[in-house]
Design a protein around this motif. Sequence first.
Motif, mmCIF file in Angstrom:
data_model
loop_
_atom_site.group_PDB
_atom_site.id
_atom_site.type_symbol
_atom_site.label_atom_id
_atom_site.label_comp_id
_atom_site.label_asym_id
_atom_site.label_seq_id
_atom_site.Cartn_x
_atom_site.Cartn_y
_atom_site.Cartn_z
ATOM 1 N N ILE A 1 0.866 -1.197 0.000
ATOM 2 C CA ILE A 1 0.000 0.000 0.000
ATOM 3 C C ILE A 1 0.893 1.235 0.000
ATOM 4 N N ALA A 2 0.447 2.296 -0.687
ATOM 5 C CA ALA A 2 1.194 3.560 -0.654
ATOM 6 C C ALA A 2 0.253 4.710 -0.318
ATOM 7 N N PHE A 3 0.799 5.705 0.347
ATOM 8 C CA PHE A 3 0.075 6.959 0.610
ATOM 9 C C PHE A 3 0.961 8.093 0.090
ATOM 10 N N TYR A 4 0.329 9.090 -0.517
ATOM 11 C CA TYR A 4 1.128 10.238 -0.967
ATOM 12 C C TYR A 4 0.350 11.519 -0.725
ATOM 13 N N TRP A 5 1.094 12.626 -0.566
ATOM 14 C CA TRP A 5 0.447 13.944 -0.429
ATOM 15 C C TRP A 5 1.027 14.900 -1.432
ATOM 16 N N ALA A 6 0.154 15.603 -2.134
ATOM 17 C CA ALA A 6 0.587 16.636 -3.073
ATOM 18 C C ALA A 6 0.174 17.988 -2.477
ATOM 19 N N ALA A 7 -0.604 18.822 -3.207
ATOM 20 C CA ALA A 7 -0.987 20.133 -2.650
ATOM 21 C C ALA A 7 -2.134 19.940 -1.655
ATOM 22 N N SER A 8 -1.768 19.791 -0.404
ATOM 23 C CA SER A 8 -2.783 19.569 0.642
ATOM 24 C C SER A 8 -2.285 20.201 1.934
ATOM 25 N N CYS A 9 -3.127 20.180 2.955
ATOM 26 C CA CYS A 9 -2.739 20.818 4.225
ATOM 27 C C CYS A 9 -2.112 19.831 5.194
ATOM 28 N N GLY A 10 -2.194 18.543 4.876
ATOM 29 C CA GLY A 10 -1.690 17.523 5.797
ATOM 30 C C GLY A 10 -2.806 16.886 6.605
ATOM 31 N N GLY A 11 -4.024 17.437 6.489
ATOM 32 C CA GLY A 11 -5.148 16.892 7.269
ATOM 33 C C GLY A 11 -5.481 15.457 6.899
ATOM 34 N N CYS A 12 -5.297 15.103 5.619
ATOM 35 C CA CYS A 12 -5.594 13.718 5.208
ATOM 36 C C CYS A 12 -4.614 12.754 5.872
ATOM 37 N N GLU A 13 -3.370 13.211 6.047
ATOM 38 C CA GLU A 13 -2.385 12.368 6.736
ATOM 39 C C GLU A 13 -2.790 12.175 8.199
ATOM 40 N N ILE A 14 -3.260 13.268 8.796
ATOM 41 C CA ILE A 14 -3.689 13.186 10.200
ATOM 42 C C ILE A 14 -4.884 12.238 10.314
ATOM 43 N N ALA A 15 -5.763 12.282 9.291
ATOM 44 C CA ALA A 15 -6.941 11.398 9.319
ATOM 45 C C ALA A 15 -6.500 9.934 9.328
ATOM 46 N N ILE A 16 -5.407 9.636 8.628
ATOM 47 C CA ILE A 16 -4.914 8.242 8.633
ATOM 48 C C ILE A 16 -4.352 7.911 10.018
ATOM 49 N N LEU A 17 -3.577 8.854 10.572
ATOM 50 C CA LEU A 17 -3.038 8.611 11.921
ATOM 51 C C LEU A 17 -4.161 8.512 12.955
ATOM 52 N N ASP A 18 -5.262 9.253 12.703
ATOM 53 C CA ASP A 18 -6.411 9.222 13.622
ATOM 54 C C ASP A 18 -7.144 7.879 13.615
ATOM 55 N N LEU A 19 -6.749 6.984 12.715
ATOM 56 C CA LEU A 19 -7.353 5.646 12.747
ATOM 57 C C LEU A 19 -6.910 4.906 14.009
ATOM 58 N N ASP A 20 -5.947 5.474 14.704
ATOM 59 C CA ASP A 20 -5.401 4.897 15.946
ATOM 60 C C ASP A 20 -4.884 3.476 15.702
ATOM 61 N N ALA A 21 -5.351 2.552 16.542
ATOM 62 C CA ALA A 21 -4.827 1.184 16.478
ATOM 63 C C ALA A 21 -5.129 0.522 15.137
ATOM 64 N N ALA A 22 -6.147 1.032 14.426
ATOM 65 C CA ALA A 22 -6.478 0.428 13.128
ATOM 66 C C ALA A 22 -5.316 0.549 12.144
ATOM 67 N N VAL A 23 -4.451 1.576 12.310
ATOM 68 C CA VAL A 23 -3.270 1.692 11.447
ATOM 69 C C VAL A 23 -2.392 0.459 11.634
#
Length: 321
Positions: free
Chosen positions: A8-30
Amino acid sequence: MSEEKPKIAFYWAASCGGCEIAILDLDAAVLDIAAKADIVFWPVAIDTKYKDIEAMPDGAIAVTFFNGGIRNSEAVHVAKVLRKKSKFLVAFGTCANSGGVPALANFHSKDSIFERVYQTTPSTTNPEGISPQTSYRTSEGEITIPKMFNGVYPLDAVVPVDYYLPGCPPTKKWILAGVTAFLTGELPPKGSVLAENFALCKECPREKPEKHSVKEFKRIWEIMDIDFDKCLLEQGIICLGPATRAGCEARCIKTNYPCRGCWGPAPNIIDMGAKMISVLGSILDEKDEAKMEQIIDEIPDLAGTMYEFTAGKSVFLRRKA
Ligand code: SF4
Ligand code: SF4
């Protein structure tokens, strides 16, 4: 020998970083995801280099979740590499889906933005009028930076996208539903939007009138006796619920704040701002056209409000890099 886990890959282009935080907010599910899949690329969290991904065989990555809009040449390069290396490419979050808030810049040209930022802001001293260059030669060699485009574009403006997962940012429920679908192979038809297939008003718990009869539009702070149970639009507060795709469970509205449209257009809507203008026209209790126009004209920052998250996909603005 143990079976190889899907990559699996995740990438960020022109964004604020909130989508990355949303992934981290999955907590233990990550950790559950990491147990079932190898995360091979995730610039915010692991130190894989572009060259490592470029060296992979085509299609080696099971799915890439790409967040952020396309603002510069680096984003196009990475989007093309990840497209080639991934079986499935998901536009993750509103910026990758429709430009998001960064695409509000599409109301201005790149040159006017550079002029403002590098020359005319009150805090800038730049007597020689220097602007960023894409390459610069120093005694140690040439330094290059990516070329900034004249606008911000959604991911599917530069590469084919298989699935769309909207939201600013997407919620845990839909991220997990998306990741699970890819890990189990139980996928909806290509091109699907991984959210509800109806407009937000259906998900909103507020009382809706049979027929709207709005006399004027106001900002929320201008209404002293706001009704916490009644539709905000009916109270004259601009709410983009009728044109927005459901999926967020009306999270702003439950805090008494109107929807700004961050889940993108509801099904079958091509241009969200145009649709919303038509909604406003149809709910006004006013027959006189000139008066109607005046009421609409008095809405502060009309274009910015109607396209807060979807300017990158508006049919009226620049749509190609
Ligand atoms: S317009 Fe807004 S407040 Fe009214 S029903 Fe739709 S989402 Fe709810
Ligand atoms: S209510 Fe509207 S602006 Fe708020 S999270 Fe939901 S879609 Fe986004």
